[in-house]
Design a protein around this motif. Sequence first.
Motif, PDB file in Angstrom:
ATOM      1  N   TYR A 129       0.859  -1.192   0.000  1.00 21.12           N
ATOM      2  CA  TYR A 129       0.000   0.000   0.000  1.00 21.12           C
ATOM      3  C   TYR A 129       0.890   1.235   0.000  1.00 21.12           C
ATOM      4  CZ  TYR A 129       1.110   0.367   4.991  1.00 21.12           C
ATOM      5  OH  TYR A 129       1.775   0.472   6.184  1.00 21.12           O
ATOM      6  N   VAL A 130       0.298   2.367  -0.358  1.00 15.61           N
ATOM      7  CA  VAL A 130       0.954   3.667  -0.246  1.00 15.61           C
ATOM      8  C   VAL A 130       0.142   4.514   0.727  1.00 15.61           C
ATOM      9  CG1 VAL A 130       1.463   5.811  -1.498  1.00 15.61           C
ATOM     10  CG2 VAL A 130       2.060   3.603  -2.503  1.00 15.61           C
ATOM     11  N   PHE A 131       0.844   5.246   1.596  1.00 19.99           N
ATOM     12  CA  PHE A 131       0.200   6.044   2.638  1.00 19.99           C
ATOM     13  C   PHE A 131       0.344   7.516   2.295  1.00 19.99           C
ATOM     14  CE2 PHE A 131      -0.283   8.164   6.700  1.00 19.99           C
ATOM     15  CZ  PHE A 131      -1.121   7.354   7.447  1.00 19.99           C
ATOM     16  N   PHE A 132      -0.772   8.232   2.225  1.00 20.19           N
ATOM     17  CA  PHE A 132      -0.747   9.670   1.975  1.00 20.19           C
ATOM     18  C   PHE A 132      -1.008  10.419   3.278  1.00 20.19           C
ATOM     19  CE2 PHE A 132      -1.903   8.045  -2.305  1.00 20.19           C
ATOM     20  CZ  PHE A 132      -0.779   8.520  -2.975  1.00 20.19           C
ATOM     21  N   GLY A 133      -0.017  11.199   3.688  1.00 20.19           N
ATOM     22  CA  GLY A 133      -0.096  11.920   4.952  1.00 20.19           C
ATOM     23  C   GLY A 133       1.000  11.451   5.892  1.00 20.19           C
ATOM     24  N   LYS A 134       0.969  11.968   7.112  1.00 23.54           N
ATOM     25  CA  LYS A 134       1.919  11.560   8.144  1.00 23.54           C
ATOM     26  C   LYS A 134       1.159  10.886   9.277  1.00 23.54           C
ATOM     27  CE  LYS A 134       5.130  15.289   7.087  1.00 23.54           C
ATOM     28  NZ  LYS A 134       5.698  16.589   7.500  1.00 23.54           N
ATOM     29  N   LEU A 135       1.820   9.952   9.961  1.00 23.93           N
ATOM     30  CA  LEU A 135       1.157   9.222  11.044  1.00 23.93           C
ATOM     31  C   LEU A 135       0.661  10.168  12.135  1.00 23.93           C
ATOM     32  CD1 LEU A 135       3.475   6.092  11.467  1.00 23.93           C
ATOM     33  CD2 LEU A 135       1.372   6.296  10.117  1.00 23.93           C
ATOM     34  N   GLU A 136       1.341  11.293  12.305  1.00 24.23           N
ATOM     35  CA  GLU A 136       0.922  12.287  13.298  1.00 24.23           C
ATOM     36  C   GLU A 136       0.363  13.532  12.602  1.00 24.23           C
ATOM     37  OE1 GLU A 136       3.917  12.611  16.624  1.00 24.23           O
ATOM     38  OE2 GLU A 136       4.972  11.168  15.347  1.00 24.23           O
TER      39      GLU A 136
END
Length: 217
Positions: A129-136
């Motif tokens: 998968y690809v994640f858009f944004g930051k975990l925080e």
Amino acid sequence: MTGPENRCRLVLIVPDIADAEEKQKIIADALRGGDVASVILPQYGLDDGVFQKHAELVVPVIQEAGAAALIAGDSRVAGRSKADGLHISGNSAEVAEAVEAYTPRLIVGGGNASDRQHALQLGEIRPDYVFFGKLEGDIKPEAHPKNLALGEWWATMIEIPCIVMGGTDPASAVDVALTGAEFVALRSAVFADPSAAASVVAAVNAMLDEKAPRFDG
């Protein structure tokens, strides 16, 4: 009858809690609220040994609830805690290294796709998968408009699933779902009041059942 598998599903990001047993309890409570696809466990500055102890307590609880447990960043902790996967927030080179080393044994996903070019570089590596944004990155009630735009573009173009970071308002999950993204990540929206976490998970699932578009097939 439509199940959650054919619409945008929820991903939880574990909040920064210093006490491992408290963290375990809060995650277990949240997971009682309904469908969660996966849970990402960030390190939050804990040293490796302490982080491993946290992971060893939390990972089984996640897995028992039927979700995938993903460790952010530390492959050794992922291995020792018997987690299902690894979330890499670094650049495409780090993602490529992890994909080569650990797939298909572990789920490997990538973040830090701040624009289309970086996203496509990640896509060429074929992470899970690809994640858009930051975990925080959940600092406002709504999801960041840039992440929504990237998620919508990605979902219409690329077969690799994407996770888009939501905001601090649980209703931001619907905005993410409307982009066509497969997954929405929530942190503060669920855990700001830990005693309400299960009811928020239930409410988000109900909103997604009602308003999220359905995927073909």
